[in-house]
Scaffold this active site. Structure first.
Site, PDB file in Angstrom:
ATOM      1  N   HIS A   1      49.749  62.370  13.230  1.00  0.00           N
ATOM      2  CA  HIS A   1      49.763  63.393  12.181  1.00  0.00           C
ATOM      3  C   HIS A   1      50.313  64.709  12.717  1.00  0.00           C
ATOM      4  CE1 HIS A   1      47.721  60.624   9.613  1.00  0.00           C
ATOM      5  NE2 HIS A   1      46.606  60.649  10.325  1.00  0.00           N
TER       6      HIS A   1
ATOM      7  N   ASP B   1      49.283  54.027   8.361  1.00  0.00           N
ATOM      8  CA  ASP B   1      47.964  54.642   8.406  1.00  0.00           C
ATOM      9  C   ASP B   1      46.986  54.001   7.421  1.00  0.00           C
ATOM     10  OD1 ASP B   1      45.834  56.314   8.908  1.00  0.00           O
ATOM     11  OD2 ASP B   1      46.801  58.138   8.252  1.00  0.00           O
TER      12      ASP B   1
END
Length: 455
Positions: A275, A326
């Protein structure tokens, strides 16, 4: 005696260009030769119509999050309300149900051209935190599921010890949902993981992960980093996904999460920050200067309203980029690659931050390198025989000339256009059909219904 197979690609992306008529010779799971200017299939060759790419690498996965698709799209909320729904799904997992779900999820990945997955694994124990008879039963379920689905896996076994920063010296105890994530101490985490020996290790790499700086107290970070360093293993970490984490880290430690990781020896070329959405200029310099990679997960970051990370600045600073799906709001590495460029266009109101070739590289070779498979993601002699073929005649891809196949794949193609996937020379997806999991939608529906009660 190794069996030699020749695959003939109608077109192949051999970084950075598309070549017509390419023969890919495979023996014992590796590419032994790549020959261009082969206008017709050699006798006995397996024909791959369309554009053949190196296998794609999904560098960040939480397999059980696939059960949340659709369910977390009702109404509004934040990352933190989404997390409560995620906890409920995690509570119902068992080794058997996790194997069934992960097998289906990894089969979905193979259908989308993914040949390797980085599984950021933190559901270690039974509800309440009691270890299973085999303390690594959940990790074994995941590695066996990947084998059953025909893809490689890097199991990023995750240290998760606290629910928050506490006083900065010791973290807050795990909440009731997080008890099954925690080994109690970082030494217990290291002992459990050191004892893990996957039954079928040929398709497996074992790595480590720091869930986040809020879930691993500062005095435990060095132990996780040392475990990975001693084994030359990949080390991944969720970093600055939410501004709330940054604020809490500053309050507890007087610095950003990136600085905290740097001060405790976590950053470096074997490390990937996942991220990295809310960074300071100093954070970017620390990540890039140390050679730490960055895994962007654009479809999840937009789904959870996390924000747009500084991917361009990170790459310019020296951080290699990879991509992951994810939470599996969708499983489509071409969409992740497209989204990274298009999100940056929205943020800056300019176009062309990455070429299609650079985006494909992030989705293939650089992703594999982040997962400890540096010899995958390439169409060249000596590389692992992992590749995938995209149709160039679907309603999305028809029209552009084949020489623009990379641009077509990234900016128009989707996982639904994948026709073939080969892993280690094995033809796992043939003409859009998974050869090991014949009915992937049914496998997904059944395994998710078992986990959610059909709700």
């Amino acid at each position: 005696m190794p069996v030699t197979v020749t695959y003939w690609a109608e077109h192949a992306w051999i970084d950075p260009v598309v070549e017509p008529g390419v023969a890919i010779e495979v023996s014992d799971g590796r590419i032994t030769a790549v020959r261009t200017e082969v206008p017709t299939p050699p006798p006995g060759a397996v024909t791959l119509r369309g554009l053949t790419l190196p296998g794609l690498a999904n560098a960040h996965s939480h397999a059980f999050h696939r059960a949340l698709r659709g369910r977390t799209q009702v109404g509004s909320g934040t990352f933190w309300t989404w997390r409560e729904v995620m906890y409920q799904a995690a509570q119902n997992l068992t080794p058997d149900s996790y194997f069934a779900l992960a097998r289906a999820v990894y089969a979905e990945m193979a259908l989308a051209g993914i040949t390797s997955v980085g599984e950021f694994h933190y559901v270690h124990h039974a509800p309440g935190g009691t270890p299973y008879g085999d303390p690594n039963a959940m990790g074994e379920a995941l590695t066996e599921a990947a084998a059953a689905a025909g893809i490689r896996i890097t199991l990023l076994d995750t240290a998760y010890l606290s629910s928050g920063f506490g006083n900065g010296r010791s973290g807050e105890p795990p909440n009731r949902h997080q008890l099954r994530f925690s080994d109690g101490t970082v030494d217990a985490w290291a002992d459990r993981l050191s004892a893990f020996k996957p039954a079928d290790a040929g398709h497996v790499r074992i790595g480590a992960a720091v869930h986040s700086v809020r879930a691993v107290p500062a005095d435990a970070l060095a132990t996780v980093a040392a475990w990975a360093a001693e084994r030359d293993a990949p080390l991944h970490v969720h970093l600055s996904e939410q501004t709330a984490e940054n604020d809490a880290c500053r309050a507890a430690h007087g610095c950003t999460p990136t600085r905290l990781l740097a001060d405790h020896g976590v950053l470096g070329p074997r490390t990937t920050a996942v991220h990295a959405t809310h960074l300071t200029d100093e954070d970017i310099a620390l990540l890039g200067g140390s050679g730490t990679g960055t895994c962007m997960c654009p479809t999840t970051e937009r789904d959870l309203a996390d924000g747009i990370g500084p991917a361009v600045a990170l790459q310019r600073a020296g951080s290699p980029l990879s991509l992951g799906s994810d939470s599996h709001a969708v499983i489509d590495l071409l969409e992740e690659a497209r989204a990274m460029e298009l999100d940056e266009r929205l943020r800056t109101r300019t176009r062309g931050h990455w070429t299609a070739a650079a985006l494909l590289r992030a989705a293939s070779a650089d992703g594999h390198a982040a997962l400890g498979w540096p010899d995958a993601g390439l169409l060249e002699a000596g590389a692992l025989a992992d590749f995938t073929t995209l149709a160039l005649d679907s309603v999305r891809t028809a029209g552009p000339p084949p020489r623009l196949g990379a641009e077509t794949a990234v900016f128009a193609g989707t996982g639904a256009d994948i026709r073939h996937t080969v892993t280690g020379g094995r033809h796992i997806v043939r003409d859009g059909v998974h050869q090991l999991v014949p009915d992937v939608p049914r496998a997904l529906a059944d395994s998710i219904a078992a986990l959610t009660g059909g709700r």
